[in-house]
Design a protein around this motif. Structure first.
Motif, PDB file in Angstrom:
ATOM      1  N   ASP A 552      35.983  31.479  40.245  1.00  0.00           N
ATOM      2  CA  ASP A 552      35.758  32.539  39.257  1.00  0.00           C
ATOM      3  C   ASP A 552      35.806  33.936  39.854  1.00  0.00           C
ATOM      4  N   VAL A 553      35.696  34.058  41.186  1.00  0.00           N
ATOM      5  CA  VAL A 553      35.793  35.377  41.822  1.00  0.00           C
ATOM      6  C   VAL A 553      37.054  35.499  42.679  1.00  0.00           C
ATOM      7  N   GLY A 554      38.013  34.599  42.464  1.00  0.00           N
ATOM      8  CA  GLY A 554      39.331  34.753  43.072  1.00  0.00           C
ATOM      9  C   GLY A 554      39.487  34.208  44.467  1.00  0.00           C
ATOM     10  N   LEU A 555      38.613  33.281  44.897  1.00  0.00           N
ATOM     11  CA  LEU A 555      38.650  32.787  46.273  1.00  0.00           C
ATOM     12  C   LEU A 555      39.209  31.366  46.336  1.00  0.00           C
ATOM     13  N   LEU A 556      39.862  31.061  47.463  1.00  0.00           N
ATOM     14  CA  LEU A 556      40.443  29.756  47.713  1.00  0.00           C
ATOM     15  C   LEU A 556      39.900  29.170  49.013  1.00  0.00           C
ATOM     16  N   SER A 557      39.681  27.869  49.004  1.00  0.00           N
ATOM     17  CA  SER A 557      39.338  27.173  50.234  1.00  0.00           C
ATOM     18  C   SER A 557      40.612  26.695  50.902  1.00  0.00           C
TER      19      SER A 557
END
Length: 594
Positions: A552-557
């Motif tokens: 939801d805040v634009g981050l990827l693992s």
């Protein structure tokens, strides 16, 4: 229920970083550096391993959260029966010591808020001694000291080896908490004004984000990825860590749990390219300079990764007192892959320095001499099998990607001599090396029956790294062997529309039990390859899907479980965000392909 990886957001000060959950809890923070011991380790254990939660009384998950546009300042909001409240989290760029600033603001009604702080130094294993001093709570254990204060002061007490606060806020009221770390043998650092720090952090981040030269579709996602890369940069040296975490699992409940708080040479060219093309030349130069310092020395001793300042010893060990994320054990610190031979890193270094030269970054003394020495080493060593890009632990092989990157090293050296005649070198010898490697790869690494390159010589397995063949220029995109390889990977490595790193049935290659999710950067590589082979619409559709996998805040693992619909692996992952930026640049910065 244990939080999901995608439940977290990142805050940081370009020397370390913290993860904040949707429940308002800071569950991971290493101080004073990315690779230091964690003082909040609930991420890999439970509440008793350290965390700091600020949330309305009796509230659970937040109602909404977001970064302030163009910043790493996080706003988390709760709507309750009594009213609404916002917690703003940040780590201001430090002058002396690292601070975590948490500002609670009433938005509506009158809300009771609770703060619970459990400091546990050395990865959740050490309970500090707590005392009061000048209205502050002070925690000390061995080399670590931390100070907690609030402005204005609120009621605070100790209970069950934790520090608790409770207060109410009405609309417009604010209460700020500041947690400051310093070496315990040194005096307390100067106090940070939390409200001034918030204002300055927002202004500084927004000014930095505004410098981004990319102005195509999905600019917000590109800027968020660049901010994430900036947050994963160790500012004193320019090194960029692969992720802010260790041991987040590639398979829930499995053993594929690694420490990524170090700097990998494999990321160098793609990182440098993204920074240069987006206008961040200062950061690109700092990364290039880190690279030069890290690899200095005997080329036979070149490592695949280094510490934040170029440290070479990163011994791997386990922390048995931590239960692991979702029960995924062991929890590892350090990374034994540092001892592996990966020939592709020589090509990455040569390609990075070539790109830096073409981009006009100021030359450094002895840079070309270093490149000459690297080529001399490759001429006598390139035929060795190695562990490959994916750092397999199942024995060395003749990985095709490694050999292709040896070709890249020779090619970039030849091109440098052609573009800069004043440089000295052995053009005939380097051309001969380039031609020999190219010929061998096309003979031994290509399966004519299936029209595809393979993972290693004599293998039928595929590998997503082969998607980089046209990108590095080993073969042109319209070569039938390239098109065949892209199609084979798209079919055989597909998992829920995304791409695995290598064939799932190739159980012996990595020497590990269990499986893993799809490696996100590989799907970005597929989008690049589809575009380069004339299938731009399909590439853009894949890119759109990948953008939809961000949290939801634009981050990827690092990875994604297409079946469970969940992120996997260390978080946030620099390689994934580098892939996002470069694919956006590929798809929307060049309209030539299909």
């Amino acid at each position: 229920m244990h939080p999901r990886i995608e439940d977290y957001a990142l805050i940081g000060d370009e020397q370390t970083a913290a993860l904040v959950g949707t429940d308002g809890s800071v569950d991971w923070l290493c101080l004073p550096r990315f690779d230091s011991g964690a003082c909040f380790a609930r991420l890999l254990g439970d509440e008793e391993n350290g965390h700091w939660r600020i949330a309305p009384e009796n509230a659970d998950r937040c109602t909404r959260r977001s970064y302030r546009p163009g910043t790493l300042v996080l706003d988390t909001e709760w709507e309750t029966d009594e009213g609404a409240v916002r917690v703003t989290d940040l780590m201001p760029q430090r002058d002396v010591a690292p601070d975590v600033v948490r500002v609670v603001e009433g938005l509506r009604g009158r809300v009771t808020v609770r703060s619970t702080l459990r400091l546990r130094f050395e990865y959740g294993s050490i309970v500090p001694w707590m005392r009061q001093s000048d209205g502050h709570r002070v925690a000390v254990a061995g080399p670590d000291a931390a100070w907690l204060r609030s402005e204005p002061p609120v009621r605070t007490w100790g209970e069950h080896f934790g520090t608790h606060s409770e207060f109410t806020v009405e609309e417009g009221e604010k209460v700020a908490f500041v947690l400051t770390w310093h070496p315990s043998h040194e005096p307390r650092p100067p106090l940070t004004d939390p409200f001034e720090a918030l204002e300055c952090s927002v202004a500084d981040w927004q000014a930095w984000a505004a410098r981004c030269r990319y102005d195509g579709p999905h600019r917000d996602a590109v800027v968020r990825s660049l901010i994430t890369l900036k947050a994963l940069t160790y500012r004193p040296t320019g090194g960029i860590v692969a992720a802010a975490t260790t041991s987040l699992p590639e398979e829930m409940g499995g053993v594929r749990n690694w420490d990524y708080r170090y700097c990998w040479l494999r990321d160098s060219t793609l990182t440098l390219g993204a920074l240069v093309q987006c206008g961040y030349l200062e950061e690109a130069e700092a990364w290039r300079n880190w690279l030069l310092r890290a690899v200095a020395g005997d080329p036979a001793d070149l490592q695949i990764m280094y510490g934040l300042a170029g440290e070479r010893r990163l011994p791997e060990f386990e922390l048995p007192w931590l239960s692991g994320f979702g029960g995924s054990r062991p929890v590892r610190i350090g990374n034994a892959a540092v001892k592996q031979l990966q020939l592709d890193v020589y090509g990455e270094v040569m390609d990075s320095l070539s790109l830096a030269r073409r981009a006009g970054l100021p030359a450094k003394p002895h840079m070309w001499s270093l490149q000459n020495v690297l080529l001399d080493f490759l001429r006598s060593s390139w035929r060795q099998p190695d562990e490959g890009l994916w750092e397999v632990r199942g024995g060395r092989r003749d990985f095709v990607h490694s050999k292709v990157m040896v070709w890249v090293a020779a090619d970039r050296a030849v091109r440098a001599l052609e573009a800069f005649p004043d440089l000295s070198g052995d053009p005939d010898g380097w051309r001969a090396l380039r031609d020999e490697v190219h010929r061998e790869v096309c003979e031994k690494g290509y399966d004519a029956e299936r029209n595809t390159f393979t993972q290693s010589y004599g293998s039928r397995a595929l590998d997503a790294s082969l998607l980089l063949i046209p990108r590095v220029g080993f073969l042109p995109p319209d070569d039938p062997r390239v098109v065949g390889t892209v199609d084979a990977i798209r079919t055989e490595l597909d998992h829920g529309g995304l791409v695995r790193r290598y064939s799932a049935e190739e159980a012996t290659v990595d020497g590990l039990p269990g499986s893993e999710g799809t490696f996100l950067v590989c799907s970005f590589w597929l989008a690049d390859a589809l575009h380069m082979t004339g299938r731009t619409q399909e590439a853009r559709e894949l890119f759109e899907r990948l953008l939809g996998l961000t949290n939801d805040v634009g981050l990827l693992s690092e990875e994604y479980d297409a079946v469970a619909g969940a992120q996997l692996g260390n978080f946030p992952q620099a390689f994934s965000h580098i892939g996002l930026v470069n694919t956006a640049l590929t798809l929307y910065g060049n309209e030539e392909a299909g």
